[in-house]
Design a protein around this motif. Structure first.
Motif, short mmCIF file in Angstrom:
data_model
loop_
_atom_site.label_atom_id
_atom_site.label_comp_id
_atom_site.label_asym_id
_atom_site.label_seq_id
_atom_site.Cartn_x
_atom_site.Cartn_y
_atom_site.Cartn_z
N ALA A 287 36.72 40.49 43.01
CA ALA A 287 35.64 39.51 42.84
C ALA A 287 36.18 38.09 42.97
N VAL A 288 37.32 37.85 42.33
CA VAL A 288 37.89 36.49 42.36
C VAL A 288 38.32 36.14 43.78
N ARG A 289 38.90 37.10 44.49
CA ARG A 289 39.27 36.84 45.89
C ARG A 289 38.04 36.52 46.73
N ALA A 290 36.89 37.10 46.34
CA ALA A 290 35.65 36.84 47.08
C ALA A 290 34.99 35.53 46.63
N GLY A 291 35.65 34.80 45.73
CA GLY A 291 35.13 33.48 45.38
C GLY A 291 34.48 33.39 44.01
N VAL A 292 34.45 34.49 43.26
CA VAL A 292 33.83 34.46 41.93
C VAL A 292 34.75 33.72 40.95
N ASP A 293 34.18 32.87 40.12
CA ASP A 293 34.88 32.18 39.04
C ASP A 293 35.61 33.22 38.17
N PRO A 294 36.93 33.09 38.00
CA PRO A 294 37.67 34.09 37.20
C PRO A 294 37.08 34.29 35.80
N MET A 295 36.59 33.20 35.20
CA MET A 295 36.00 33.32 33.86
C MET A 295 34.76 34.22 33.91
N ALA A 296 33.94 34.06 34.95
CA ALA A 296 32.75 34.90 35.10
C ALA A 296 33.16 36.35 35.32
N ALA A 297 34.17 36.55 36.17
CA ALA A 297 34.61 37.92 36.46
C ALA A 297 35.11 38.60 35.20
N ILE A 298 35.86 37.85 34.40
CA ILE A 298 36.40 38.42 33.16
C ILE A 298 35.28 38.67 32.14
N ARG A 299 34.31 37.77 32.08
CA ARG A 299 33.17 38.00 31.17
C ARG A 299 32.42 39.29 31.54
N MET A 300 32.27 39.52 32.85
CA MET A 300 31.55 40.73 33.28
C MET A 300 32.28 42.00 32.86
N ALA A 301 33.58 41.87 32.62
CA ALA A 301 34.39 43.05 32.25
C ALA A 301 34.73 43.09 30.78
N THR A 302 34.18 42.17 29.99
CA THR A 302 34.57 42.13 28.57
C THR A 302 33.35 41.92 27.66
N ILE A 303 32.98 40.65 27.46
CA ILE A 303 31.94 40.38 26.47
C ILE A 303 30.57 40.86 26.94
N ASN A 304 30.33 40.86 28.25
CA ASN A 304 28.99 41.27 28.70
C ASN A 304 28.69 42.73 28.38
N PRO A 305 29.58 43.67 28.76
CA PRO A 305 29.30 45.06 28.33
C PRO A 305 29.32 45.20 26.81
N ALA A 306 30.16 44.43 26.14
CA ALA A 306 30.18 44.50 24.67
C ALA A 306 28.81 44.14 24.11
N ARG A 307 28.21 43.07 24.63
CA ARG A 307 26.88 42.67 24.16
C ARG A 307 25.84 43.71 24.52
N CYS A 308 25.91 44.19 25.76
CA CYS A 308 24.89 45.15 26.23
C CYS A 308 24.86 46.38 25.33
N PHE A 309 26.02 46.84 24.90
CA PHE A 309 26.08 48.07 24.12
C PHE A 309 26.24 47.80 22.61
N GLY A 310 26.08 46.54 22.21
CA GLY A 310 26.12 46.24 20.78
C GLY A 310 27.49 46.45 20.16
N LEU A 311 28.55 46.22 20.94
CA LEU A 311 29.90 46.40 20.41
C LEU A 311 30.37 45.07 19.86
N THR A 312 30.23 44.90 18.54
CA THR A 312 30.50 43.58 17.96
C THR A 312 31.98 43.39 17.66
#
Lengths: 570, 570
Positions: A287-312
């Motif tokens: 994703a980052v090589r394709a131009g995605v902001d590294p912070m966004a890419a990392i959020r998609m792989a960390t806090i976003n699924p955590a929020r989606c599944f209620g993993l506090t």
């Protein structure tokens, strides 16, 4: 986790276990990089800052991301045990997965789910599960189990069960099927989300599917499809597996508005791809090589699924969260240098840390109610023409082709000269004695036979071969190994991989499984097999939801008509 | 909600109730404006697009946002009934509130919570609740109820209870108090978040508070404080109430990274401010005028709180969600033109729709275990100097000041010439007969008395006055009304507002309450009262958590020492 002690540690009233100093912390909440020390107590982050500590390790100003989360994966697809899967993905930075044990549940039912839950307890990573919602996928084949809402209900309160797994039965949703509705209702009652599986669903049908209470989708292949599903309120899991690779197509979807609703997943990823490309780390880099902001890419792989599944207690480098940490070289190459799971250094430079031992997995008993000697594999010729499954190179969809039967002594047989091969699907779960019999073209075998206990979704024994003796020998070899993949010729086993865990997973180490897998492909190729991955192709020939012609334990199945059809055509 | 019928409607298999055509839909998931029709069935959105409908209304290409959500509010602060509160905020576009019934719970305990839950059922908006976590706030005054973890537990499974309310007792959290920990644990077991209340908490103490499992904060007053709390993993509710106004200070915090973790709330907002400024709509407009992207501002008031509290059926104009819609003029002035709640047009041009009747609220019985005639208000002079509460203009913090007592006939009395006034706090809940007695300076009364049954947090009867006869008459007038605010002079009631709902809320319409409130202020001013809002100031003089000197039913209380102190100083 003793919260009271964690509070004391966070306040500095007792020393923490470990202080990781000089970290450049990737703060997924604010997008900042924070220079600081990470204090770890009882596997969790006590605080950020200077703390009295039993032990101190400097991270030398390297970047630290939260451990990566795979939002949707089938561990069984890696064909290795849970322990070996963990050993494969941890060095890549994946410290949490949300696995859907759909395959093992089709074989072993709730026992299979319970076994996965028990295995999860023993691993140095966090294995969470979405409860398989569609076992069996259809009633068109004989599966090892039927999991209705009532049989799933007791699992919903388990803390490792974080949602209801992919709801493939969208016709059931759209028709308001009672049992389907009850499964969804029960998950919601536990405040746990329902994963979708809605390839191409759009417009009113998509609205109905979402209105039913389904929250996510990982089958999205185009940007337009993703935007429509996002607007409808779905979280999109961007998938990059071994077969399905959707990341490139979905890159344009990633904006600051959509990003909180996006996650990354692998779905099905073979061990060799994990070893050569990577796991979630590979998706982030791509994703980052394709131009995605590294912070966004990392959020998609960390806090976003955590929020989606209620993993506090996961998904961020923040107080009270599990100390799952990925030490990265930099934010461009994003090379995973060290991985901490629950505060313990579990992997370094792509290898598991030698001190981390994972218990050797015991096989999980799997039914093999088949007596090979008693199998009647013969097909009495009942007409001139037969319905033949025609392979399409590199695809799992097939065509139906009408061919003239090869008849010997009143029986329809293989005719390798015309690439016409006999196929059978032998029911193994219930001892029904069902044998589906048919023919395939495009497989290419000139002699011998292949057999496998991996045959989606019910995982009966599927075999293809030139003569009945080798087909029978191949089936016998599978049964002897309590499941597996085998190549037989002249009555002898040329190559085999034992899969004694439910007939789906090996107990041996990943490297050994890869070797055996290579040997199987080599042996199949030597007999003339044309598909590059013949066992993968074979595993989908019994799946009665992918067009056009399939073979279940009850005979040939026309997916377009959604009905069994006679082998012999008019 | 019959999901099966909603699915049918979403598929177009049955007509929807209402089709709102030609909307410019604010899509909070993708940040796009989508031109389309909104199909509504059974109070919910069936889908976006053309649908067979019983009734069609054109929105004339106006913008449609999801109904606004107030993430944290005390309805009691508006001093009106739940029904009148709904009538006040609905025309402003607020269709959902997460209310913390902390005040009524301090008076009536679980009965108060149950009464609020019952009232919620009768309103044309969605009233959700956070369960009051700190009743009483301290053990330094006599409250109407003590709500421990065990008494709160049965409420946690109620669908309108979406979390545990503001955990003001941060000393209890930081010391790992058993009952506090159990309250938090129980909320988590129900997968419901715990709201924080952590003014100025920072560093290790903040880490400990968050590690304990507390998710949100609405007491943040500066950008630095907000960034630290966000990095620690807290959601920040940006508050703009009547007293506390934090929006301007927190504008710099709003970035695409942080925005998903930000919400808007009013906390305490007086009816007059709701009428003149607005409610959540006012916060959105103010943010946009300060340069915030309108889409971000709207997300903070819709989908963000919905996600934070796990509300999957609100917060967006999307299938399956409640048809709570705000029709806006444009995205600059953001004027609320129409409001739909559950698919029904409830307000237009700032007024409730005439067809929407709300049931007149019955009073909620409130204990007034006081016999005014038997009250001994006298203070035997026990020294030369007294500890006096000194008001600081426009603030709720006070100072302790040592003044010489005014003594008449061996009794300490008011001395309006030195602005020294007698104050009493009369316990009303348990019939203990407790009377806290003290003095205040800065109030300015030259004659007469004020009394009120609103006295945070225990809401005993608080009174201030020049002579005992008027103080007694004022207390009697409060009791006669089953609670209220009164101004008395020469034994006569000059002005009064009855608050028969727990002694906290009126049953009369908002406009009438405002009139009476104005009359009270006018009457108090005529007697010499110096604070602009004397009853607001009075209501905080018994609250033993805000420095420096307060008066509870057990006597003068030094907040700095956190102990009761004698009235007479050395």
């Amino acid at each position: 986790l003793d919260i009271t002690q964690l509070i004391r540690a966070a306040r500095g009233d007792r020393p923490v276990d470990l202080l990781l100093t000089d970290a450049r912390i990737i703060d997924v909440f604010t997008g900042r990089i924070i220079n600081g020390h990470i204090a770890i107590f009882d596997g969790h982050i006590a605080g950020i800052g200077d703390y009295p500590a039993e032990r101190t390790i400097s991270l030398g100003n390297r970047f630290v991301a939260p451990g990566f989360i795979d939002a949707h994966v089938h561990i069984e697809s890696a064909k290795v045990s849970v322990a070996e899967f963990a050993r494969a993905v941890l060095p890549r930075g994946t410290t949490t997965v949300i696995a859907d044990p759909h395959e093992i549940a089709n074989v072993l039912g709730t026992d299979g789910i319970a076994w996965m839950l028990a295995e999860a307890e023993r691993q140095p990573m966090t294995l969470l599960f979405a409860l398989p919602s569609c076992v069996p996928a259809t009633s068109m084949e004989t599966s090892g189990a039927v999991l209705d809402a009532e049989s799933l209900a007791p699992f919903l309160s388990h803390e490792r069960i974080v949602g209801l797994g992919e709801m493939m039965n969208f016709p059931g949703v759209l028709s308001g099927d009672n049992d389907v509705m009850e499964k969804i209702r029960n998950a919601h009652a536990h405040r746990k989300p329902v994963d979708g599986h809605a390839p191409g669903l759009s417009g009113r049908d998509l609205a109905a599917y979402v209105a039913a209470g389904i929250s996510t989708d990982h089958e999205t292949v185009s940007a337009d499809e993703a935007m429509e599903k996002l607007s409808a309120g779905m979280y999109i899991m961007i998938r990059e597996g071994t077969g399905a690779r959707n990341l490139d197509a979905l890159i344009p979807v990633i904006t600051p508005y959509t990003e909180p609703y996006l996650m990354l997943c692998t779905d099905d990823r073979h061990p060799s791809d994990i070893v050569t490309e990577g796991h979630i780390d590979f998706l982030i880099r791509k994703a980052v090589r394709a131009g995605v902001d590294p912070m966004a890419a990392i959020r998609m792989a960390t806090i976003n699924p955590a929020r989606c599944f209620g993993l506090t207690r996961t998904g961020a480098v923040a107080p009270g969260r599990r100390a799952d940490l990925v030490v990265l070289s930099d934010l461009e190459t994003l090379s995973v240098e060290q991985v901490y799971s629950g505060g313990i250094l579990v992997a370094e430079n792509g290898e598991m840390h030698p001190a981390i031992e994972t218990p050797r997995t015991r096989p999980c008993p799997s039914a093999m109610h088949v007596r090979p000697g008693a199998l009647d594999l013969s097909i009495l010729a009942d007409g001139k023409n037969i319905r033949v499954i025609e392979l399409i190179p590199d695809q799992i969809v097939t065509r139906q082709r009408i061919m003239e039967a090869a008849v010997t002594d009143r029986f329809a047989v293989s005719d390798p000269g015309r690439d016409l091969l006999k196929m059978v699907v032998v029911e193994r779960h219930k001892g029904t004695g069902n044998i589906g019999k048919g023919f395939v073209t495009g497989f290419g075998l000139l002699k011998g036979a292949l057999a496998s206990s991996v045959a989606h979704d019910s995982h009966n024994i599927i075999a293809v071969g030139v003569d009945d003796a080798d087909i029978r020998a191949a089936i016998a070899a599978v049964i002897e190994r309590e499941g597996g993949l085998v190549v037989v010729s002249g009555g002898q086993v040329d190559a085999a991989l034992a899969l004694p865990i439910a007939g789906l997973m090996a107990t041996e180490p990943l490297a050994r499984v890869r070797e055996q897998f290579d040997a199987l492909n080599h042996a199949a190729c030597a007999l003339g097999a044309r598909p590059a991955d013949p066992f993968m192709i074979l595993s989908f020939l019994a799946l009665p939801v992918i067009p056009e012609l399939k073979l279940t334990d009850r005979g040939p199945f026309d997916v377009t008509q959604f009905a069994h059809v006679p082998l012999f055509a008019e």
